[in-house]
Enzyme design. Structure first.
Site, PDB file in Angstrom:
ATOM      1  N   THR A 150       2.742   7.106  13.017  1.00  0.00           N
ATOM      2  CA  THR A 150       1.862   5.984  12.251  1.00  0.00           C
ATOM      3  C   THR A 150       2.580   4.834  12.740  1.00  0.00           C
ATOM      4  O   THR A 150       2.155   3.597  12.961  1.00  0.00           O
ATOM      5  CB  THR A 150       2.136   6.010  10.910  1.00  0.00           C
ATOM      6  OG1 THR A 150       1.480   7.304  10.375  1.00  0.00           O
ATOM      7  CG2 THR A 150       0.997   4.971  10.374  1.00  0.00           C
ATOM      8  N   GLU A 158      11.516  16.445  13.864  1.00  0.00           N
ATOM      9  CA  GLU A 158      11.682  16.260  12.309  1.00  0.00           C
ATOM     10  C   GLU A 158      10.833  17.360  11.609  1.00  0.00           C
ATOM     11  O   GLU A 158       9.575  17.370  11.934  1.00  0.00           O
ATOM     12  CB  GLU A 158      11.185  14.725  11.986  1.00  0.00           C
ATOM     13  CG  GLU A 158      11.644  14.809  10.393  1.00  0.00           C
ATOM     14  CD  GLU A 158      11.260  13.347   9.835  1.00  0.00           C
ATOM     15  OE1 GLU A 158      10.111  12.833   9.941  1.00  0.00           O
ATOM     16  OE2 GLU A 158      12.119  12.631   9.105  1.00  0.00           O
ATOM     17  N   GLY A 211       7.605   5.204   7.261  1.00  0.00           N
ATOM     18  CA  GLY A 211       6.771   6.357   7.432  1.00  0.00           C
ATOM     19  C   GLY A 211       7.202   7.078   8.886  1.00  0.00           C
ATOM     20  O   GLY A 211       8.315   6.921   9.303  1.00  0.00           O
ATOM     21  N   SER A 212       6.300   7.746   9.276  1.00  0.00           N
ATOM     22  CA  SER A 212       6.410   8.605  10.420  1.00  0.00           C
ATOM     23  C   SER A 212       6.375   7.763  11.834  1.00  0.00           C
ATOM     24  O   SER A 212       5.618   6.791  11.815  1.00  0.00           O
ATOM     25  CB  SER A 212       5.262   9.634  10.646  1.00  0.00           C
ATOM     26  OG  SER A 212       4.019   9.113  10.762  1.00  0.00           O
ATOM     27  N   LYS A 243       0.827  -1.115  -0.021  1.00  0.00           N
ATOM     28  CA  LYS A 243      -0.001  -0.123   0.103  1.00  0.00           C
ATOM     29  C   LYS A 243       0.946   1.290  -0.084  1.00  0.00           C
ATOM     30  O   LYS A 243       1.476   1.565   1.090  1.00  0.00           O
ATOM     31  CB  LYS A 243      -0.930   0.035   1.352  1.00  0.00           C
ATOM     32  CG  LYS A 243      -1.996   1.067   0.934  1.00  0.00           C
ATOM     33  CD  LYS A 243      -2.547   1.596   2.154  1.00  0.00           C
ATOM     34  CE  LYS A 243      -1.687   2.903   2.595  1.00  0.00           C
ATOM     35  NZ  LYS A 243      -1.857   4.035   1.878  1.00  0.00           N
ATOM     36  N   GLU A 275      10.998   1.926   9.604  1.00  0.00           N
ATOM     37  CA  GLU A 275      11.744   2.683   9.183  1.00  0.00           C
ATOM     38  C   GLU A 275      11.182   4.248   9.128  1.00  0.00           C
ATOM     39  O   GLU A 275      10.419   4.553   8.501  1.00  0.00           O
ATOM     40  CB  GLU A 275      12.383   2.350   7.880  1.00  0.00           C
ATOM     41  CG  GLU A 275      12.913   1.126   7.696  1.00  0.00           C
ATOM     42  CD  GLU A 275      13.574   0.770   6.188  1.00  0.00           C
ATOM     43  OE1 GLU A 275      13.257   1.638   5.381  1.00  0.00           O
ATOM     44  OE2 GLU A 275      14.203  -0.254   6.241  1.00  0.00           O
ATOM     45  N   CYS A 315      14.453  11.477   4.842  1.00  0.00           N
ATOM     46  CA  CYS A 315      14.590  11.013   6.407  1.00  0.00           C
ATOM     47  C   CYS A 315      16.023  10.964   6.606  1.00  0.00           C
ATOM     48  O   CYS A 315      16.297  11.150   7.969  1.00  0.00           O
ATOM     49  CB  CYS A 315      13.849   9.542   6.300  1.00  0.00           C
ATOM     50  SG  CYS A 315      14.565   8.554   5.158  1.00  0.00           S
TER      51      CYS A 315
HETATM   52  P1  NAD Z   1       2.970   8.650   7.275  1.00  0.00           P
HETATM   53  O1  NAD Z   1       3.466   7.827   8.501  1.00  0.00           O
HETATM   54  O2  NAD Z   1       1.984   9.588   7.527  1.00  0.00           O
HETATM   55  O3  NAD Z   1       2.489   7.502   6.444  1.00  0.00           O
HETATM   56  C1  NAD Z   1       3.171   6.188   5.609  1.00  0.00           C
HETATM   57  C2  NAD Z   1       2.282   5.305   5.218  1.00  0.00           C
HETATM   58  O4  NAD Z   1       1.375   4.865   6.412  1.00  0.00           O
HETATM   59  C3  NAD Z   1       1.359   5.880   4.157  1.00  0.00           C
HETATM   60  O5  NAD Z   1       1.437   4.992   3.227  1.00  0.00           O
HETATM   61  C4  NAD Z   1       0.102   5.901   4.918  1.00  0.00           C
HETATM   62  O6  NAD Z   1      -1.253   5.846   4.234  1.00  0.00           O
HETATM   63  C5  NAD Z   1       0.143   4.739   6.063  1.00  0.00           C
HETATM   64  N1  NAD Z   1      -0.726   4.952   7.190  1.00  0.00           N
HETATM   65  C6  NAD Z   1      -1.236   6.173   7.760  1.00  0.00           C
HETATM   66  N2  NAD Z   1      -1.800   5.687   8.956  1.00  0.00           N
HETATM   67  C7  NAD Z   1      -1.939   4.289   8.725  1.00  0.00           C
HETATM   68  C8  NAD Z   1      -2.518   3.464   9.704  1.00  0.00           C
HETATM   69  N3  NAD Z   1      -3.212   3.989  11.060  1.00  0.00           N
HETATM   70  N4  NAD Z   1      -2.365   2.190   9.409  1.00  0.00           N
HETATM   71  C9  NAD Z   1      -1.721   1.919   8.399  1.00  0.00           C
HETATM   72  N5  NAD Z   1      -1.022   2.484   7.748  1.00  0.00           N
HETATM   73  C10 NAD Z   1      -1.107   3.990   7.880  1.00  0.00           C
HETATM   74  O7  NAD Z   1       4.457   9.003   6.718  1.00  0.00           O
HETATM   75  P2  NAD Z   1       4.489  10.165   5.380  1.00  0.00           P
HETATM   76  O8  NAD Z   1       3.991  11.510   5.997  1.00  0.00           O
HETATM   77  O9  NAD Z   1       3.971   9.435   4.298  1.00  0.00           O
HETATM   78  O10 NAD Z   1       6.056  10.036   5.343  1.00  0.00           O
HETATM   79  C11 NAD Z   1       6.971  10.680   5.888  1.00  0.00           C
HETATM   80  C12 NAD Z   1       7.568  10.187   6.977  1.00  0.00           C
HETATM   81  O11 NAD Z   1       8.361   9.074   6.733  1.00  0.00           O
HETATM   82  C13 NAD Z   1       8.754  10.918   7.738  1.00  0.00           C
HETATM   83  O12 NAD Z   1       8.756  10.906   9.078  1.00  0.00           O
HETATM   84  C14 NAD Z   1      10.024  10.481   7.209  1.00  0.00           C
HETATM   85  O13 NAD Z   1      11.329  10.634   7.841  1.00  0.00           O
HETATM   86  C15 NAD Z   1       9.649   9.026   7.084  1.00  0.00           C
HETATM   87  N6  NAD Z   1      10.493   8.139   6.142  1.00  0.00           N
HETATM   88  C16 NAD Z   1      11.402   7.328   6.732  1.00  0.00           C
HETATM   89  C17 NAD Z   1      12.389   6.620   5.909  1.00  0.00           C
HETATM   90  C18 NAD Z   1      13.230   5.852   6.486  1.00  0.00           C
HETATM   91  O14 NAD Z   1      13.913   4.707   5.834  1.00  0.00           O
HETATM   92  N7  NAD Z   1      13.627   5.738   7.932  1.00  0.00           N
HETATM   93  C19 NAD Z   1      12.339   6.885   4.403  1.00  0.00           C
HETATM   94  C20 NAD Z   1      11.430   7.836   4.113  1.00  0.00           C
HETATM   95  C21 NAD Z   1      10.513   8.259   4.878  1.00  0.00           C
END
Ligand code: NAD
Length: 486
Positions: free
Chosen positions: A237, A385, A233-234, A180, A255, A288
């Protein structure tokens, strides 16, 4: 099956389950950050029913896929990599329009890395040498057993590269996948599914569900058929994913975000350090791994600042399709408002905005490269961040303070150190808590190395054999000495 034209490329807007496109009645709008008035697509918004359909397909396909030899699975992954390589231009155009990453960078580097992800894991799985040893009375072997249907959830920055980075080892290890992607940049992963079909993957092995995180994502991670969850992601989440994984007792990797220290010692090549520091504004800071906290030895602070300001002034804000552009717009109006909020609160807190601190133009999503000198190390801009083109500048006296400042947030994804002294670099690498430490360089990656974060930057490690182990159930086979071949 619904398809739309995006930059001259036909892209399906539905899910992909059992090698079939599935359209939902509910849709969400996908706009281009390059011109927010441009709606690219109405994309299917999946819910519990679609999540269930996808995971059932993945569960049905699992036994046969898991039973293939690694080299047989590898052949599919290599075919997929070939198709990615053959469609670099299309992928770069779509991803650029959808999330505004620089088109040239996508064409020259990012898409190629995605193909490399599939190739590297296909080959690693073939090369696997099980650990074998003898103890008192038994011959012991560690075996990898494919874990089962795997849910992969990815963020909006670098969606194509990051999705392939996680799906490739899951598939190579013998798992079936439901991916997803994020709802702010869903299109490149949809294109990937066209290639999955063309590469003739068995139905149900590699599936895609589109939709909102709180709906489609939440339904996927909570599903009882899931055996692994891989999330990027964040941290916010990440916590929710952890709760869902705990309910089903399913291993997960996360991650998460970063707030990397970028430490410059007085003996460093200051031109190199300044140039790399200015590079932290690339991709509008939506990286990130970026070293967003510039921490410079006090004796060279002014000299570094002069060179860093000069390097930053070379940046060109503009349309990501133009090769002259180096800073793209932010992904979404909501994200722009979030970045603005950080800077406004910094001003209110008494932090000093040294340069930038505003939108570039009233009518777009660009934000100026911004540098802030925080009032102190507790300032929000140091501790959280921002994920935009906003860096902080602090100085230190002596190695001990450099290490302490580097370790002074709850994150621990990456750290950069610039010094001519190898012993100093090694002491830094020992002292600093981060998943990846770069000395005199940035973003150099070896796919066989472990990758992940400490603290709130993540749980678990992917990369190389670490990923293949995660996507497997490891078991130890113990054979009593003297057991003969039948
Ligand atoms: P996010 O956490 O808002 O969303 C990430 C994903 O999770 C999306 O696909 C979203 O639809 C999904 N999601 C949201 N709520 C959910 C839930 N309750 N259950 C399951 N899935 C859910 O993050 P974002 O804003 O898309 O991305 C930015 C973040 O990602 C930043 O914090 C960044 O540092 C991090 N990031 C980390 C890495 C790494 O390798 N460590 C790489 C890229 C981005």
């Amino acid at each position: 099956m619904k398809r739309v034209d995006v930059a001259g490329v036909s892209v399906a807007t539905g899910h992909f389950i059992d090698n079939q496109r599935v359209d939902s009645l509910d849709t969400f709008e996908d706009h281009s950050p390059l011109d927010w008035s441009l709606k690219l697509a109405d994309v299917s918004a999946g819910g519990a029913q679609v999540a269930d359909q996808a995971l059932r397909a993945a569960a049905r396909a699992f036994p046969e896929w898991a039973a293939l030899l690694p080299k047989e699975r590898g052949a599919y992954l290599h075919r997929l990599a070939d198709l990615i390589d053959a469609h670099v231009e299309d992928l770069a155009r779509v991803e650029c329009l959808d999330m505004a990453m620089l088109e040239e960078s996508l064409r020259l580097r990012v898409v190629a890395r995605a193909a490399r992800n599939f190739r590297a894991y296909a080959d690693l799985a073939v090369d696997y040498e099980p650990r074998r040893w003898d103890s008192n009375t038994t011959h012991n072997t560690v075996l990898r057993m494919p874990a089962g249907p795997t849910v992969v959830i990815t963020p909006w920055n670098a969606p194509f590269m990051l999705s392939t980075w996680k799906c490739a080892p899951a598939l190579a290890a013998g798992n079936t996948v439901v991916l997803k992607p994020a709802e702010w940049s869903p299109l490149s992963c949809s294109l990937l599914m066209d290639f999955v079909q063309e590469a003739d993957f068995p139905p149900g092995v590699f599936n895609l569900v589109q939709g909102a995180g709180e709906v489609a994502g939440a339904a996927l991670v909570a599903h009882p058929l899931v055996r692994r969850i891989s999330f990027t992601g964040s941290p916010e989440t990440g916590r929710l994913i952890g709760v869902a994984a705990a309910q089903n007792l399913v291993p997960f990797t996360a991650e998460l975000g970063g707030k990397g220290p970028f430490v410059v010692f007085a003996d460093a090549d200051l031109d190199l350090a300044a140039k790399r520091a200015a590079g932290m504004y690339d991709d509008a800071g939506q990286v990130c791994l970026a070293g967003t906290r510039l921490i410079v030895e006090d004796s060279v602070r002014d000299e570094f600042f002069t060179r860093f300001s000069a390097a930053t002034s070379q940046h060109v804000l503009g349309d990501s399709r133009d090769p002259a552009t180096t800073i793209s717009p932010l992904i979404h109006p909501e994200h722009l408002a979030r970045v603005e909020g950080f800077v406004e609160r910094a001003r209110a807190n008494g932090d000093r905005v040294v340069f930038g601190g505003n939108r570039w133009r009233a009518d777009g999503l660009w934000y100026q490269p911004t540098l802030i000198e925080p009032r102190d190390n507790d300032s929000e801009v140091v501790q959280r961040e921002i994920f935009g083109p906003v860096l902080t500048l602090q100085s230190f006296h002596g190695e001990r303070e450099a290490h302490d400042l580097a370790n002074s947030t709850r994150y621990g994804l990456s750290a950069m150190v610039f010094t001519a002294d190898q012993a100093k670099a090694e002491r830094f690498a020992q002292a600093v808590r981060a998943g990846t430490i770069w000395t005199n360089c940035f973003l150099v990656r070896d796919l066989s190395a472990p990758f992940g974060g400490c603290g709130i930057s993540g749980i678990g490690r992917e990369g190389g054999d670490y990923a293949l182990d995660f996507y497997s159930d490891l078991k130890t086979s113990q054979v009593k000495e003297g057991t003969t071949h039948g």
